[in-house]
Design a protein around this motif. Structure first.
Motif, PDB file in Angstrom:
ATOM      1  N   ARG A 135      -6.233   2.277 -12.325  1.00  0.00           N
ATOM      2  CA  ARG A 135      -4.913   1.987 -12.070  1.00  0.00           C
ATOM      3  C   ARG A 135      -4.466   2.300 -10.526  1.00  0.00           C
ATOM      4  N   TYR A 136      -5.249   3.163  -9.791  1.00  0.00           N
ATOM      5  CA  TYR A 136      -4.992   3.475  -8.517  1.00  0.00           C
ATOM      6  C   TYR A 136      -6.415   3.475  -7.799  1.00  0.00           C
TER       7      TYR A 136
ATOM      8  N   SER B 177      -8.221  -5.193  -5.420  1.00  0.00           N
ATOM      9  CA  SER B 177      -6.736  -4.415  -6.002  1.00  0.00           C
ATOM     10  C   SER B 177      -5.847  -5.207  -6.354  1.00  0.00           C
TER      11      SER B 177
ATOM     12  N   VAL C  78      -7.815   4.823  -4.297  1.00  0.00           N
ATOM     13  CA  VAL C  78      -7.668   5.801  -2.884  1.00  0.00           C
ATOM     14  C   VAL C  78      -8.616   5.303  -2.130  1.00  0.00           C
TER      15      VAL C  78
ATOM     16  N   MET D   7       2.266  10.228 -11.196  1.00  0.00           N
ATOM     17  CA  MET D   7       1.776   8.811 -11.916  1.00  0.00           C
ATOM     18  C   MET D   7       0.770   8.878 -12.843  1.00  0.00           C
TER      19      MET D   7
ATOM     20  N   LEU E 207      -0.035  11.046  -6.551  1.00  0.00           N
ATOM     21  CA  LEU E 207      -0.857  10.748  -7.781  1.00  0.00           C
ATOM     22  C   LEU E 207      -0.332  11.597  -8.954  1.00  0.00           C
TER      23      LEU E 207
ATOM     24  N   VAL F 184      -3.950  -3.447  -9.304  1.00  0.00           N
ATOM     25  CA  VAL F 184      -4.337  -1.926  -9.007  1.00  0.00           C
ATOM     26  C   VAL F 184      -3.629  -1.549  -7.791  1.00  0.00           C
ATOM     27  N   GLN F 185      -2.934  -0.329  -7.667  1.00  0.00           N
ATOM     28  CA  GLN F 185      -2.193   0.207  -6.637  1.00  0.00           C
ATOM     29  C   GLN F 185      -3.284   0.977  -5.751  1.00  0.00           C
ATOM     30  N   MET F 186      -3.283   0.324  -4.341  1.00  0.00           N
ATOM     31  CA  MET F 186      -4.086   1.041  -3.383  1.00  0.00           C
ATOM     32  C   MET F 186      -3.212   2.033  -2.571  1.00  0.00           C
ATOM     33  N   VAL F 187      -4.016   3.250  -2.498  1.00  0.00           N
ATOM     34  CA  VAL F 187      -3.266   4.399  -1.736  1.00  0.00           C
ATOM     35  C   VAL F 187      -4.367   4.743  -0.508  1.00  0.00           C
TER      36      VAL F 187
ATOM     37  N   VAL G  93      -8.222   7.002 -11.548  1.00  0.00           N
ATOM     38  CA  VAL G  93      -7.877   6.844 -10.154  1.00  0.00           C
ATOM     39  C   VAL G  93      -9.520   6.602  -9.892  1.00  0.00           C
TER      40      VAL G  93
ATOM     41  N   CYS H 292       0.694  -1.279   0.024  1.00  0.00           N
ATOM     42  CA  CYS H 292      -0.053  -0.011   0.035  1.00  0.00           C
ATOM     43  C   CYS H 292       0.769   1.156   0.066  1.00  0.00           C
TER      44      CYS H 292
END
Length: 200
Positions: free
Chosen positions: A145-146, A165, A148, A75, A72, A170-173, A79, A59
């Motif tokens: 892709r992200y 994710s 949040v 990147m 972000l 998928v990147q988790m923020v 989102v 994360c």
């Protein structure tokens, strides 16, 4: 039930003796209002803390929405915002083309989306909770892709978001919880038992 300002809370509390604040961990203004209203009403106040999640490796963690935006900005990719309508405005800096928001199906949520410049076709107005499969479907549908989110713990569907994710690459923020004072569920429960025993 419903949204109350501090002044509205005082009459609700005046004939009570104990107030347990179990509001969402990110609802800092509401907690402050409840704490102050309880003090003015002469009511004993306890803050019940929801256990934080042990955030999994991988994360990205931000202190607040503004820091998440700064991350972000460097990147590329779509989102999905699952932070709630009140946190949308800072993300407007990322550009409306890449922003998607999942919010409660309320007029106030749609207004917050409009203020943040989120296009109607990018608004997912749904009432949770959401399972991992629905989360996966949304991530695929909108080429996310992200993702949040806040650390709402299990009640907030955190692990279903994480599972989705991971499955969808998928990147988790994660926006970290604000620091606050309070007590665990067991401590508050023990206090209530002692309190009730003393009322007999």
């Amino acid at each position: 039930s419903g949204r109350l300002e501090q002044a509205d809370m005082i009459p609700v509390l005046q004939d009570k003796t104990l107030c347990i604040d179990a509001t969402h961990p990110y609802a800092t203004q509401v907690t402050q209002n409840i704490r102050e209203a309880a003090a003015q009403a002469g009511v004993v106040y306890k803050r019940l803390l929801r256990p934080a999640s042990q955030l999994p490796q991988g994360c990205l963690v931000a202190a607040n929405a503004q820091e998440a935006v700064r991350m972000l900005q460097s990147m590329e990719g779509n989102v999905l915002l699952t932070t709630g309508a009140k946190e949308l405005l800072p993300f407007a800096l990322l550009g409306k083309e890449r922003l998607y928001a999942r919010v409660l199906p309320l007029e106030s949520s749609l207004h917050a989306c409009a203020q943040a410049g989120i296009q109607p076709a990018h608004i997912i107005a749904m009432q949770g909770p959401f399972g991992a499969e629905l989360n996966k479907a949304l991530l695929h549908q909108y080429s996310i892709r992200y993702l949040v989110t806040k650390d709402g713990g299990s009640p907030g569907g955190f692990w279903e978001k994480w599972e989705a994710s991971q499955a969808c690459d998928v990147q988790m923020v994660v926006i970290r919880r604000p620091e606050e004072d309070g007590e665990s569920y067991q401590d508050v429960l023990d206090f209530c038992k002692e309190w009730m025993a003393g009322c007999r």
